[in-house]
Design an enzyme around this catalytic site. Structure first.
Site, PDB file in Angstrom:
ATOM      1  N   ARG A  16       0.842  -1.209   0.000  1.00 13.27           N
ATOM      2  CA  ARG A  16       0.000   0.000   0.000  1.00 13.27           C
ATOM      3  C   ARG A  16       0.872   1.252   0.000  1.00 13.27           C
ATOM      4  NH1 ARG A  16      -2.554   0.392   4.981  1.00 13.27           N
ATOM      5  NH2 ARG A  16      -1.483  -1.385   5.910  1.00 13.27           N
TER       6      ARG A  16
ATOM      7  N   TYR B 102       7.799   7.314  17.471  1.00 11.64           N
ATOM      8  CA  TYR B 102       8.042   7.340  16.019  1.00 11.64           C
ATOM      9  C   TYR B 102       9.266   8.214  15.695  1.00 11.64           C
ATOM     10  CZ  TYR B 102       6.541   7.894  11.072  1.00 11.64           C
ATOM     11  OH  TYR B 102       6.456   7.926   9.702  1.00 11.64           O
TER      12      TYR B 102
HETATM   13  P1  NDP Z   1       0.695   2.825   4.998  1.00 14.58           P
HETATM   14  O1  NDP Z   1       0.072   2.731   6.353  1.00 14.58           O
HETATM   15  O2  NDP Z   1      -0.121   3.351   3.868  1.00 14.58           O
HETATM   16  O3  NDP Z   1       1.295   1.404   4.581  1.00 14.58           O
HETATM   17  C1  NDP Z   1       2.107   0.724   5.480  1.00 14.58           C
HETATM   18  C2  NDP Z   1       2.770  -0.429   4.785  1.00 14.58           C
HETATM   19  O4  NDP Z   1       3.684  -1.042   5.707  1.00 14.58           O
HETATM   20  C3  NDP Z   1       1.801  -1.500   4.343  1.00 14.58           C
HETATM   21  O5  NDP Z   1       2.259  -2.046   3.140  1.00 14.58           O
HETATM   22  C4  NDP Z   1       1.899  -2.532   5.475  1.00 14.58           C
HETATM   23  O6  NDP Z   1       1.589  -3.864   5.089  1.00 14.58           O
HETATM   24  C5  NDP Z   1       3.367  -2.431   5.830  1.00 14.58           C
HETATM   25  N1  NDP Z   1       3.667  -2.900   7.186  1.00 14.58           N
HETATM   26  C6  NDP Z   1       3.284  -2.357   8.365  1.00 14.58           C
HETATM   27  N2  NDP Z   1       3.744  -3.103   9.382  1.00 14.58           N
HETATM   28  C7  NDP Z   1       4.423  -4.140   8.826  1.00 14.58           C
HETATM   29  C8  NDP Z   1       5.113  -5.257   9.354  1.00 14.58           C
HETATM   30  N3  NDP Z   1       5.189  -5.482  10.674  1.00 14.58           N
HETATM   31  N4  NDP Z   1       5.689  -6.119   8.483  1.00 14.58           N
HETATM   32  C9  NDP Z   1       5.617  -5.928   7.144  1.00 14.58           C
HETATM   33  N5  NDP Z   1       4.972  -4.878   6.590  1.00 14.58           N
HETATM   34  C10 NDP Z   1       4.375  -4.010   7.420  1.00 14.58           C
HETATM   35  O7  NDP Z   1       2.002   3.718   5.218  1.00 14.58           O
HETATM   36  P2  NDP Z   1       2.726   4.776   4.259  1.00 14.58           P
HETATM   37  O8  NDP Z   1       2.785   4.280   2.882  1.00 14.58           O
HETATM   38  O9  NDP Z   1       2.164   6.112   4.537  1.00 14.58           O
HETATM   39  O10 NDP Z   1       4.190   4.779   4.915  1.00 14.58           O
HETATM   40  C11 NDP Z   1       5.309   4.110   4.339  1.00 14.58           C
HETATM   41  C12 NDP Z   1       6.550   4.559   5.069  1.00 14.58           C
HETATM   42  O11 NDP Z   1       6.684   5.980   4.945  1.00 14.58           O
HETATM   43  C13 NDP Z   1       6.542   4.269   6.572  1.00 14.58           C
HETATM   44  O12 NDP Z   1       7.823   3.915   6.998  1.00 14.58           O
HETATM   45  C14 NDP Z   1       6.161   5.606   7.168  1.00 14.58           C
HETATM   46  O13 NDP Z   1       6.625   5.732   8.491  1.00 14.58           O
HETATM   47  C15 NDP Z   1       6.857   6.557   6.223  1.00 14.58           C
HETATM   48  N6  NDP Z   1       6.319   7.902   6.215  1.00 14.58           N
HETATM   49  C16 NDP Z   1       5.036   8.160   5.814  1.00 14.58           C
HETATM   50  C17 NDP Z   1       4.564   9.458   5.795  1.00 14.58           C
HETATM   51  C18 NDP Z   1       3.186   9.805   5.353  1.00 14.58           C
HETATM   52  O14 NDP Z   1       2.822  11.003   5.451  1.00 14.58           O
HETATM   53  N7  NDP Z   1       2.376   8.880   4.849  1.00 14.58           N
HETATM   54  C19 NDP Z   1       5.405  10.575   6.223  1.00 14.58           C
HETATM   55  C20 NDP Z   1       6.732  10.194   6.619  1.00 14.58           C
HETATM   56  C21 NDP Z   1       7.155   8.905   6.600  1.00 14.58           C
HETATM   57  P3  NDP Z   1       0.070  -4.468   5.129  1.00 14.58           P
HETATM   58  O15 NDP Z   1      -0.630  -3.843   3.956  1.00 14.58           O
HETATM   59  O16 NDP Z   1       0.237  -5.947   5.015  1.00 14.58           O
HETATM   60  O17 NDP Z   1      -0.520  -4.031   6.433  1.00 14.58           O
END
Ligand code: NDP
Length: 242
Positions: free
Chosen positions: A11, A153
C-alpha cells in the site's frame, strides 16, 4: 536484471516505490504483513505496466519471520542476490509520552527501527561479496525535527537516520550505498486520520505530497546516477523544514 525488495509494498508509499523500481527495470519483491489482497494488486499493477515481481510475506518486526522468508528466497534463487532493499514498512501509534503504553513504544520501535537491522544485516552479506548494493530507508520529517505526540516514532526514525549514516561509512568502499528519504505529509492510509485542511496551511507548497513524489527520490537513489551519494537524507516535504 536487478532484484529489489520493498518492505510494506502492499500500500501507500511502498506500492508507488514498487511500481517505480519495476518501471526502471528491476524485478520487485513485494513484502507485506497481512494485506495479501493489496499486495496482489501491487503485483498486478507492475505486470500491467510491463514489469515483473513476486510477493514475499513477512513481519518486519520479527527477526525469525524476516530471516525465514529471506533465507527461503536465497535457497530458491541460487546464484542471484537482492541488490536493492527499500526499508519502507512502518507504523505510527501516537500518544503523549506521559500516557504512552509500553506496547505503543515497543511496537513502533520494533517495526520502524529494529526491522532495518534484521533485514539489512541479512542482505548486506551478498551485497558486500558482489561489491554492489543499494540500501534506501524511508524515514520521516518526524525523525529529523521531532514531533509532539510521536516520541516513539521520532525516536525510531531518528535512529534509522543515524544508522544510515554509520552504515554508509562502514561499507562505502564495497560500492554499497546507504541513504534515506524523509517524507513530510503524504496522502496514504497512514495519514487519513489527520486534519489535512489544517495541516496543509503549514506546508509552503500548500498541499500533502503524493506517494509517487517519494518514489521518484527512491528510484534516483537506487539508480546508477546516484553512485557517489551515500549517507544522505533526501527530504521530500513540500518545503516543510525544521
Ligand atoms: P501505509 O500505512 O499506507 O502502509 C504501510 C505499509 O507497511 C503496508 O504495506 C503494510 O503492510 C506495511 N507494514 C506495516 N507493518 C508491517 C510489518 N510489521 N511487516 C511488514 N509490513 C508491514 O504507510 P505509508 O505508505 O504512509 O508509509 C510508508 C513509510 O513511509 C513508513 O515507513 C512511514 O513511516 C513513512 N512515512 C510516511 C509518511 C506519510 O505522510 N504517509 C510521512 C513520513 C514517513 P500491510 O498492507 O500488510 O498491512
Amino acid at each position: 536484471m536487478r532484484y529489489a525488495l520493498v518492505t510494506g509494498g502492499s500500500r501507500g508509499i511502498g506500492r508507488a516505490i514498487c511500481l517505480s523500481l519495476a518501471k526502471d527495470g528491476s524485478h520487485v519483491i513485494i513484502n507485506y504483513n497481512s494485506n495479501s489482497t493489496e499486495a496482489e494488486s501491487t503485483l498486478a499493477m507492475i505486470r500491467e505496466s510491463g514489469g515483473n515481481g513476486e510477493l514475499m510475506q513477512f513481519d518486519v518486526s520479527n527477526q525469525e519471520s524476516v530471516e525465514k522468508a529471506l533465507g527461503e528466497w536465497q535457497s530458491g534463487n541460487a546464484g542471484k542476490y537482492i541488490q536493492v532493499v527499500v526499508n519502507n514498512a512502518g507504523i505510527r501509534k501516537d500518544a503523549l509520552v506521559m500516557w504512552m503504553k509500553n506496547e505503543e513504544w515497543n511496537d513502533v520501535l520494533n517495526t520502524n527501527l529494529n526491522s532495518f537491522f534484521y533485514i539489512t544485516r541479512f542482505l548486506i552479506k551478498d551485497m558486500l561479496l558482489n561489491k554492489f548494493g543499494r540500501i534506501i530507508n524511508v524515514v520521516s520529517l518526524s525523525g529529523i525535527k521531532g514531533l509532539p505526540g510521536q516520541a516513539n516514532y521520532s525516536a525510531a526514525k531518528g535512529g534509522v537516520i543515524a544508522a544510515t549514516k554509520a552504515l554508509a561509512q562502514e561499507i562505502a568502499k564495497k560500492n554499497v550505498t546507504v541513504n534515506a528519504v524523509a517524507p513530510g505529509f503524504i496522502k496514504t492510509d497512514m495519514t487519513k486520520d489527520l486534519d489535512e485542511a489544517q495541516l496543509k496551511t503549514m506546508i509552503p507548497m500548500g498541499r500533502f505530497g503524493r506517494p509517487e513524489e517519494v518514489a521518484s527520490a527512491v528510484s534516483f537513489l537506487a539508480s546508477d546516477a546516484a553512485s557517489y551519494i551515500t549517507g544522505s537524507v533526501i527530504n521530500v516535504n513540500g518545503g516543510l523544514y525544521t
